[in-house]
Design a protein around this motif. Sequence first.
Motif, PDB file in Angstrom:
ATOM      1  N   UNK A   1       0.889  -1.177  -0.014  1.00 19.07           N
ATOM      2  CA  UNK A   1      -0.064  -0.104  -0.027  1.00 19.07           C
ATOM      3  C   UNK A   1       0.895   1.238   0.107  1.00 19.07           C
ATOM      4  N   UNK A   2       1.973   1.283   0.879  1.00 13.99           N
ATOM      5  CA  UNK A   2       2.780   2.334   0.954  1.00 13.99           C
ATOM      6  C   UNK A   2       3.548   2.623  -0.612  1.00 13.99           C
ATOM      7  N   UNK A   3       3.886   1.627  -1.171  1.00 16.70           N
ATOM      8  CA  UNK A   3       4.592   1.635  -2.554  1.00 16.70           C
ATOM      9  C   UNK A   3       3.546   2.334  -3.559  1.00 16.70           C
ATOM     10  N   UNK A   4       2.213   1.777  -3.360  1.00 20.43           N
ATOM     11  CA  UNK A   4       1.398   2.282  -4.433  1.00 20.43           C
ATOM     12  C   UNK A   4       1.110   3.909  -4.234  1.00 20.43           C
ATOM     13  N   UNK A   5       1.312   4.327  -2.973  1.00 20.01           N
ATOM     14  CA  UNK A   5       1.023   5.631  -2.974  1.00 20.01           C
ATOM     15  C   UNK A   5       2.034   6.542  -3.250  1.00 20.01           C
ATOM     16  N   UNK A   6       3.162   6.136  -3.339  1.00 20.34           N
ATOM     17  CA  UNK A   6       4.228   6.694  -3.597  1.00 20.34           C
ATOM     18  C   UNK A   6       5.022   6.449  -4.979  1.00 20.34           C
ATOM     19  N   UNK A   7       4.662   5.535  -5.700  1.00 18.14           N
ATOM     20  CA  UNK A   7       5.147   5.160  -7.082  1.00 18.14           C
ATOM     21  C   UNK A   7       4.825   6.423  -8.044  1.00 18.14           C
ATOM     22  N   UNK A   8       5.698   6.481  -9.036  1.00 21.29           N
ATOM     23  CA  UNK A   8       5.517   7.428  -9.969  1.00 21.29           C
ATOM     24  C   UNK A   8       5.624   6.724 -11.290  1.00 21.29           C
ATOM     25  N   UNK A   9       4.711   7.262 -12.386  1.00 20.87           N
ATOM     26  CA  UNK A   9       4.610   6.390 -13.690  1.00 20.87           C
ATOM     27  C   UNK A   9       5.827   6.481 -14.391  1.00 20.87           C
ATOM     28  N   UNK A  10       6.677   7.577 -14.479  1.00 22.00           N
ATOM     29  CA  UNK A  10       7.829   7.603 -15.094  1.00 22.00           C
ATOM     30  C   UNK A  10       9.028   7.222 -14.145  1.00 22.00           C
ATOM     31  N   UNK A  11       9.109   6.492 -13.127  1.00 18.62           N
ATOM     32  CA  UNK A  11      10.028   6.136 -12.502  1.00 18.62           C
ATOM     33  C   UNK A  11      10.050   4.904 -12.295  1.00 18.62           C
ATOM     34  N   UNK A  12      11.402   4.078 -12.207  1.00 16.76           N
ATOM     35  CA  UNK A  12      11.482   2.605 -12.075  1.00 16.76           C
ATOM     36  C   UNK A  12      10.892   2.040 -10.903  1.00 16.76           C
TER      37      UNK A  12
ATOM     38  N   UNK B   1       1.490   2.643 -13.723  1.00 21.05           N
ATOM     39  CA  UNK B   1       1.654   3.657 -12.679  1.00 21.05           C
ATOM     40  C   UNK B   1       2.882   3.250 -11.621  1.00 21.05           C
ATOM     41  N   UNK B   2       3.519   2.068 -11.855  1.00 19.03           N
ATOM     42  CA  UNK B   2       4.592   1.902 -11.216  1.00 19.03           C
ATOM     43  C   UNK B   2       4.295   1.359  -9.829  1.00 19.03           C
ATOM     44  N   UNK B   3       3.023   0.990  -9.409  1.00 14.87           N
ATOM     45  CA  UNK B   3       2.636   0.404  -8.107  1.00 14.87           C
ATOM     46  C   UNK B   3       2.566  -0.813  -7.831  1.00 14.87           C
ATOM     47  N   UNK B   4       3.202  -1.096  -6.696  1.00 20.36           N
ATOM     48  CA  UNK B   4       3.319  -2.793  -6.053  1.00 20.36           C
ATOM     49  C   UNK B   4       2.005  -2.920  -5.557  1.00 20.36           C
ATOM     50  N   UNK B   5       1.239  -3.961  -6.152  1.00 28.65           N
ATOM     51  CA  UNK B   5      -0.088  -4.279  -5.870  1.00 28.65           C
ATOM     52  C   UNK B   5      -0.029  -5.459  -4.744  1.00 28.65           C
ATOM     53  N   UNK B   6       1.200  -6.343  -4.971  1.00 35.38           N
ATOM     54  CA  UNK B   6       1.185  -7.448  -3.936  1.00 35.38           C
ATOM     55  C   UNK B   6       2.643  -7.770  -3.529  1.00 35.38           C
ATOM     56  N   UNK B   7       2.842  -8.232  -2.505  1.00 40.30           N
ATOM     57  CA  UNK B   7       4.032  -8.521  -1.946  1.00 40.30           C
ATOM     58  C   UNK B   7       3.925 -10.037  -1.409  1.00 40.30           C
ATOM     59  N   UNK B   8       4.457 -11.000  -2.167  1.00 43.19           N
ATOM     60  CA  UNK B   8       4.373 -12.445  -1.748  1.00 43.19           C
ATOM     61  C   UNK B   8       5.431 -13.061  -1.355  1.00 43.19           C
ATOM     62  N   UNK B   9       5.341 -13.596  -0.268  1.00 41.80           N
ATOM     63  CA  UNK B   9       6.603 -14.448   0.682  1.00 41.80           C
ATOM     64  C   UNK B   9       6.141 -15.679   1.062  1.00 41.80           C
ATOM     65  N   UNK B  10       6.700 -16.829   0.407  1.00 42.03           N
ATOM     66  CA  UNK B  10       6.673 -18.009   1.141  1.00 42.03           C
ATOM     67  C   UNK B  10       8.050 -18.826   0.893  1.00 42.03           C
TER      68      UNK B  10
END
Length: 422
Positions: A12-23, A59-68
């Motif tokens: 959620x944090x990454x989704x709010x801070x990502x920029x479309x023109x940024x890696x 938009x460069x946003x992270x939607x999910x983080x998967x850890x297993x």
Amino acid sequence: MHSRLFALALAALLATTARADAPMRGHGGPVRALAVTADGQRALSGSFDSSAMLWSIEDGAALRVLRVHDGAVNAVALLPDGGFLTAGEDGRVALWRDGPEPERILASHAGPVSGLAVAPDGRRIASSSWDGTARITPLDGAPALVREGHRGNVNAVAFLPDGRLVTAGYDATVRVWPEAGPPVTVQLDAPVNAVAAAPDGEIAAAGADGSLHLLRPDGTTRAALALGPRPVVALALSPDGGRIAAATVGGAVAVIDRAEARVRLTLVGPGLPVWSLAFRGTDELVTGGGDRLVRRWDLATGEPIGPLAMTRPADALAAYPGDRGAEVFRACEACHTLTPDGGNRAGPTLHGVFGRRIAAVPDYPYSPAFRQLDITWTAETIARLFEVGPARFTPGTKMPEQTINAAEDRAALVRFLETATR
């Protein structure tokens, strides 16, 4: 449960801070694997930091983080029905859908999984492993078919359009497996790190000597070209099969016209290894590398979409000029932070390490073997770790094998850590 909430909060944090023109930034280690959905809207990445991340590319946003996985996520793949796969150093292949946990573990190898492929019919997957085998696993739960014969690590796997399996290995061979009987074996000149299969059945294979080989389905060579002195570590085919992208540990990516067997474009990054790549349609390439970023490239111009040079974070060791222990720690800072707000990277934070029991940092995915060890970190145990090496002192560790031979350097590192991790 706490680690899952942390992962969702991070997304959620990454989704709010990502920029479309940024890696796309979010991984704590090099990006080892990439796949892009057929509609070009999402990317799935796997990292040395033991996580996979699902991204909105536009938009460069992270939607999910998967850890297993207990260790690096070395391979990812997408299923036609919308599911996706991750595979790791722990030898497991996980199938994910919409839930916070994998739907099931599809395969378990005796060594790290190095590659994944989905059959043309979407009903089987293949996994290659450093245990010397490849497995074809039906998604309906039927028994897996094990392919053996490579001498050493199997580094990559692909399906031909007719469903035959292609494997590539450290033994410098590419093997094409019929449904029954021995494979067609092609002997090349150097270990093969990557393979890809085109819609017409042609096989692209590349590896340690920096050469790309284009093989017909019967194993004969149609063309070969030298891409440079650095090893090729990943290959990707454009959706129409017309172009091949080849990533190198030197940081450059060659975009090749497959029909002409000629390099048409070279993408030059920040000089760090490019470990993974995938086409987004025919006009864009997505890459993952040693700088922990997922980048987009315009294939019409050869230029990155967004800035190539990112703002460097503050140097955590600048406060210790001339400190020999800080100089020794330079080899460790890519994986470990020192301060309370540094967080975990590929390895856990070292803040407060002295007096802490092993495997005690919250939200870090330690391997099961590591959790069974009975060690408390002290000046003596940290020095011993680097005297004999992690593999001997902490069996089951994910830490790269390294030793510090000079006793004075080990002592300097311990003194530095006693100060810097308080």
